[in-house]
Design an enzyme around this catalytic site. Structure first.
Site, PDB file in Angstrom:
ATOM      1  N   PRO A 122       0.745  -1.241   0.000  1.00 40.00           N
ATOM      2  CG  PRO A 122      -0.030  -0.978   2.185  1.00 40.00           C
ATOM      3  CD  PRO A 122       0.858  -1.807   1.335  1.00 40.00           C
ATOM      4  CD  GLU A 123       4.774   4.511  -1.586  1.00 41.69           C
ATOM      5  OE1 GLU A 123       4.413   5.660  -1.882  1.00 41.69           O
ATOM      6  OE2 GLU A 123       5.957   4.153  -1.605  1.00 41.69           O
TER       7      GLU A 123
ATOM      8  CG  HIS B  47      -0.675 -13.154   9.390  1.00 44.53           C
ATOM      9  ND1 HIS B  47      -0.407 -13.208  10.733  1.00 44.53           N
ATOM     10  CD2 HIS B  47       0.362 -13.769   8.777  1.00 44.53           C
ATOM     11  CE1 HIS B  47       0.750 -13.804  10.930  1.00 44.53           C
ATOM     12  NE2 HIS B  47       1.229 -14.163   9.753  1.00 44.53           N
TER      13      HIS B  47
END
Length: 277
Positions: A2-3, A94
């Site tokens: 995530p950018e 996760h």
DNA sequence: ACGCTATCCTGATCGC
DNA sequence: TGCGATCAGGATAGCG
């Protein structure tokens, strides 16, 4: 991962699958990420129609029919995997949050490092949420002009790299795109912000959105992951001219000057000492 | 006021 | 192959 371009890409995929549909099932698989999940997250989401989506900086907002919005940040390792409900026999490790719609879409939030966050806020108060209230300008908006940057930079003595990463000034830029933008504009990352000339702020105001748009157009590196979850990288890497390329020949001036790496406020900076002044 | 550092976590990678 | 050290795309609290 995530950018801003990946968050935008994830938001679009999320929107395509969820907008206009009703959330039929929510599964919260642990008590917290960076902060606790809202205690009433499941209760607030289940049974509600999804009205619309929005991205602000690296935050995703999902608006629900009765005035609530889910706020989502992916942190450093977060991914949102979009798929069909019931097809995923073994959920990945996760996977802390799963949303399903009555149309059979499934969104799974996987975040190994758990630096991400999820919150519930009133849609009418989105912009005053403590995490959104102090964000600076959107780099993809009309506000991103040379003069606007010059205003922000005036009197600021920090290195330009730090200023571009400062979410209170410009919201959504991360380490990769800051390195890339400074390289493309020929600006040394350690330059004091207030010393940038008018043509340099102008160049940044053009280069930053251009790079972000390019990366979004390429789908971001998460695109393939969340579509087919096979770990294949997107075309994202090909856009990197300096990031992660320590020792490689500078793509601008050639082998005479390899890309260097240094540390600024604890983060890696990649740059060409010849091209960036 | 402002900028830098430490910090929350796990996983991938590198060097020995 | 195994093990420890190091590093990672973010953002904030707290310090000087």
């Amino acid at each position: 991962m995530p950018e801003l371009p990946e968050v935008e890409t994830v938001m679009r995929g999320f929107r395509d699958a969820f907008e206009g549909h009703r959330i039929s099932h929510v599964s919260v698989n642990r008590p917290d990420l960076r902060w606790p999940f809202p205690a009433d997250l499941r209760e607030k989401l289940e049974g509600r129609h999804v009205l619309s989506f929005r991205r602000r900086a690296k935050y995703i907002l999902m608006r629900l029919e009765d005035g609530w919005s889910m706020l989502l940040h992916l942190g450093m390792s977060g991914r949102l995997t979009i798929g069909r409900a019931g097809t995923n026999a073994t959920p990945p490790a996760h996977e802390h949050l799963v949303l399903e719609t009555d149309s059979g879409a499934r969104a799974g939030l996987v975040d190994p490092r758990r630096f991400g966050m999820v919150d519930l806020i009133q849609t009418s108060e989105e912009n005053s949420h403590r995490l959104l209230a102090h964000l600076g300008m959107e780099p993809l908006s009309d506000a991103m002009t040379g003069p606007a940057l010059a205003d922000l930079f005036r009197g600021r003595r920090s290195p330009i790299k730090s200023a571009l990463l400062d979410q209170k000034l410009i919201a959504g830029l991360g380490n990769i795109y800051v390195c890339e933008a400074l390289f493309r504009c020929g600006i040394h990352p350690e330059r004091r912000t207030c010393t940038l000339r008018k043509e340099e702020t102008g160049a940044l105001a053009e280069a930053v959105p251009q790079i972000l748009e390019q990366a979004i157009a390429s789908g971001g590196s998460s695109l393939r992951d969340y579509v087919q979850a096979d770990g294949t990288k997107g075309g994202f890497q090909d856009l990197h001219l300096v990031y992660g390329r320590e020792g490689a020949p500078c793509p601008n001036c050639g082998a005479e000057s390899p890309i260097q790496r240094m540390t600024q406020s604890g983060r890696s900076t990649f740059f060409c000492p010849t091209c960036q002044k």
